[in-house]
Design a protein around this motif. Structure first.
Motif, PDB file in Angstrom:
ATOM      1  N   VAL A  75      -3.250  -2.454  -9.246  1.00 52.56           N
ATOM      2  CA  VAL A  75      -3.359  -1.850  -8.274  1.00 52.56           C
ATOM      3  C   VAL A  75      -2.347  -2.375  -7.824  1.00 52.56           C
ATOM      4  O   VAL A  75      -2.308  -3.251  -7.357  1.00 52.56           O
ATOM      5  N   GLY A  76      -1.472  -1.149  -7.306  1.00 55.21           N
ATOM      6  CA  GLY A  76      -0.130  -2.159  -6.864  1.00 55.21           C
ATOM      7  C   GLY A  76      -0.211  -1.611  -5.637  1.00 55.21           C
ATOM      8  O   GLY A  76      -1.643  -2.100  -4.397  1.00 55.21           O
ATOM      9  N   LEU A  77       0.542  -2.322  -4.366  1.00 52.75           N
ATOM     10  CA  LEU A  77       0.525  -2.473  -2.848  1.00 52.75           C
ATOM     11  C   LEU A  77       0.251  -1.039  -2.469  1.00 52.75           C
ATOM     12  O   LEU A  77       0.585  -0.068  -2.455  1.00 52.75           O
ATOM     13  N   ARG A  78      -0.569  -1.119  -1.513  1.00 53.26           N
ATOM     14  CA  ARG A  78      -1.007  -0.081  -0.983  1.00 53.26           C
ATOM     15  C   ARG A  78      -0.258  -0.490   0.726  1.00 53.26           C
ATOM     16  O   ARG A  78       0.222  -1.351   0.893  1.00 53.26           O
ATOM     17  N   ARG A  79       0.059   0.653   1.601  1.00 57.10           N
ATOM     18  CA  ARG A  79       1.434   0.854   2.254  1.00 57.10           C
ATOM     19  C   ARG A  79       0.448   1.149   3.539  1.00 57.10           C
ATOM     20  O   ARG A  79       0.849   0.530   4.494  1.00 57.10           O
ATOM     21  N   ASP A  80      -1.304   1.073   3.715  1.00 61.43           N
ATOM     22  CA  ASP A  80      -1.519   1.023   5.125  1.00 61.43           C
ATOM     23  C   ASP A  80      -2.330  -0.177   5.057  1.00 61.43           C
ATOM     24  O   ASP A  80      -3.211  -0.640   4.760  1.00 61.43           O
ATOM     25  N   PRO A  81      -1.970  -1.117   6.384  1.00 63.25           N
ATOM     26  CA  PRO A  81      -2.495  -1.932   6.824  1.00 63.25           C
ATOM     27  C   PRO A  81      -3.957  -1.830   6.862  1.00 63.25           C
ATOM     28  O   PRO A  81      -4.820  -2.840   6.834  1.00 63.25           O
ATOM     29  N   ASP A  82      -4.493  -1.348   7.082  1.00 62.54           N
ATOM     30  CA  ASP A  82      -6.312  -0.488   7.551  1.00 62.54           C
ATOM     31  C   ASP A  82      -7.213  -1.216   6.301  1.00 62.54           C
ATOM     32  O   ASP A  82      -8.177  -1.089   6.448  1.00 62.54           O
ATOM     33  N   GLU A  83      -6.734  -0.770   5.917  1.00 63.64           N
ATOM     34  CA  GLU A  83      -6.740  -0.857   4.066  1.00 63.64           C
ATOM     35  C   GLU A  83      -6.034  -2.395   2.771  1.00 63.64           C
ATOM     36  O   GLU A  83      -5.329  -2.113   2.470  1.00 63.64           O
ATOM     37  N   LEU A  84      -7.504  -2.717   2.883  1.00 68.03           N
ATOM     38  CA  LEU A  84      -7.286  -4.997   2.297  1.00 68.03           C
ATOM     39  C   LEU A  84      -7.886  -4.378   0.988  1.00 68.03           C
ATOM     40  O   LEU A  84      -8.023  -5.048   0.496  1.00 68.03           O
TER      41      LEU A  84
ATOM     42  N   ARG B  49      -1.971  -8.614  13.947  1.00 67.17           N
ATOM     43  CA  ARG B  49      -2.189  -7.062  13.672  1.00 67.17           C
ATOM     44  C   ARG B  49      -2.943  -6.467  15.914  1.00 67.17           C
ATOM     45  O   ARG B  49      -2.846  -5.821  16.703  1.00 67.17           O
ATOM     46  N   SER B 218       1.718  -1.435 -10.934  1.00 70.04           N
ATOM     47  CA  SER B 218       2.640  -1.468 -10.904  1.00 70.04           C
ATOM     48  C   SER B 218       3.247  -3.154  -9.569  1.00 70.04           C
ATOM     49  O   SER B 218       2.331  -2.590  -9.079  1.00 70.04           O
TER      50      SER B 218
END
Lengths: 85, 326
Positions: A75-84, B49, B218
């Motif tokens: 899966v590609g990168l998520r944009r929400d920094p809180d979701e690791l 953070r 991707s």
């Protein structure tokens, strides 16, 4: 007669295969990749593009490669920094 | 020039290497380097953070996700059953025929036996997604170091004219990062083709991956390829949602810009201030400092170098000093 079959479906296959004499490429496809759509594959015989009506000869090297192979199964990168995860 | 003698010499050398490889078995290794890389990013991310460094947080988070992706890929590759040639290693003749077929198949083929290398160049890789415009990534070189077949990463995929997204300059194709292809579903087939010496199948399979794009799997999705980073908060935004500071020229998202209430220029947070009196936002060019209290004040709240508050105070003070009429 014996041919060398390569297909890249799933885990892939490469090996010798006994088939009946005079078998066409499309018939071979229906036998070995039943359920697949012929037009969704790149077909080569002896490294050259071939169509379904091509009649196979002993020692032919046949490959079936899906046109839509999915790379990068992560899966590609998520944009929400809180979701690791 | 790829003469028949060169092709044959290379075919024989590759065949010998593959036969030696059957006698060697790849050792099992834990992904210690990947784990260390992942661990090295956690502390700086947490610091960023805690201190609300949004731009640094966003960048470090992206790097953390890439490291996690690489770790998961390594674990995934380790979980695959070991590919074996099953006694089907290509002969020198078959490898020679593969190399000959490559010459007609690819725009360029370069064979350098002294470097144990075979490299092919694809045509322009043009990707489409639904109603989006095409993305032309240009040609790619697929470089196989055949002396390393049987070890990890014996091939690289390099963009001839890299056109990376703003979010990650190391990504040159949705499936390629740091010149390494993430082969996904094609990984077992590629591995088997390499181990069996089916070089034509290997190169055409890699090319097939490059020219086909499936969204959702991707390093950077196609619809985000031309997104840009806001230089203030580090968020990725579509180009049409971007704005910019007309004073310092930073690229910003609309959330990080404000419009000067006087001259109407758009500005970033560093190039604008609140007027201390009326609390409207102004660019620094439309503000001045009160000579008494140093507050930033706009022209409307400014009177002879003083803000209205200091002006009123000055007036009250001068009234007290006015001598009483006789």
């Amino acid at each position: 007669m014996q041919i060398f079959l390569i297909h890249n479906e799933g885990a892939g296959f490469a090996g010798h295969l006994e088939i009946e004499a005079g078998m066409s490429v499309e018939r071979l496809f229906d036998t070995e990749l039943a359920g697949g759509a012929f037009e969704d594959y790149v077909i080569r015989v002896n490294r050259k593009p071939a169509n379904g009506s091509h009649v196979l000869a002993p020692g032919d090297r046949v490959s079936f490669t899906p046109t839509k192979i999915e790379g990068a199964a992560i899966v590609g990168l998520r944009r929400d920094p809180d979701e690791l995860t | 020039m790829n003469s028949p003698e060169l092709l044959w010499e290379t075919a024989e050398a590759v065949s010998e290497h593959l036969k030696d490889g059957i006698r060697r078995r790849r050792k099992v290794k834990l992904p210690a380097n990947r784990l260390r890389n992942l661990q090295s990013l956690v502390r700086p991310l947490n610091v960023a953070r805690e201190r609300s460094w949004h731009g640094a947080t966003a960048q470090l988070h992206r790097r953390l996700m890439v490291a996690l992706t690489q770790l998961r890929e390594t674990v995934h590759r380790g979980s695959l059953p070991p590919a074996t040639s099953r006694g089907l290693t290509a002969s020198s003749q078959e490898i020679y025929e593969d190399l000959s077929a490559l010459i007609g198949e690819f725009a360029a083929v370069e064979i350098t036996p002294e470097q144990y290398r075979i490299a092919v160049t694809t045509g322009p890789v043009i990707l489409n997604q639904l109603d989006l415009n095409q993305l032309d990534l240009g040609p790619f070189e697929i470089r196989l170091d055949w002396g390393a077949i049987g070890r990890d990463r014996c091939y690289r995929v390099m963009a001839a004219s890299p056109h990376p997204p703003a979010s990650d300059e190391c990504v040159t194709h949705p499936y390629v990062r740091d010149d390494l292809l993430c082969a996904g579903d094609a990984e077992p087939s590629i591995e088997m083709a390499l181990q069996q010496g089916r070089l034509f199948d290997f190169f055409t399979l890699v090319r097939q991956l490059l020219v086909n794009y499936v969204p959702g799997r991707s390093f950077v999705e196609l619809d985000e390829w031309n997104w840009m980073l806001c230089e203030a908060c580090g968020t990725l935004v579509e180009r049409r949602q971007l704005d910019g500071c007309q004073r310092c020229r930073q690229t910003l998202c609309v959330s990080c810009t404000s419009r000067c209430a006087a001259c109407e220029r758009t500005c970033c947070g560093s190039c604008s201030r609140w007027c201390a009196i009326c609390r409207h936002r102004f660019c620094k060019g439309c503000l001045d400092r009160c000579v008494r209290c140093s507050a930033w004040i706009c022209a409307d709240c400014h009177w002879e170098g003083l803000c209205t508050s200091c002006r009123q105070e000055a007036v009250r003070t001068s009234d007290h000093d006015v001598p009483q009429a006789a």
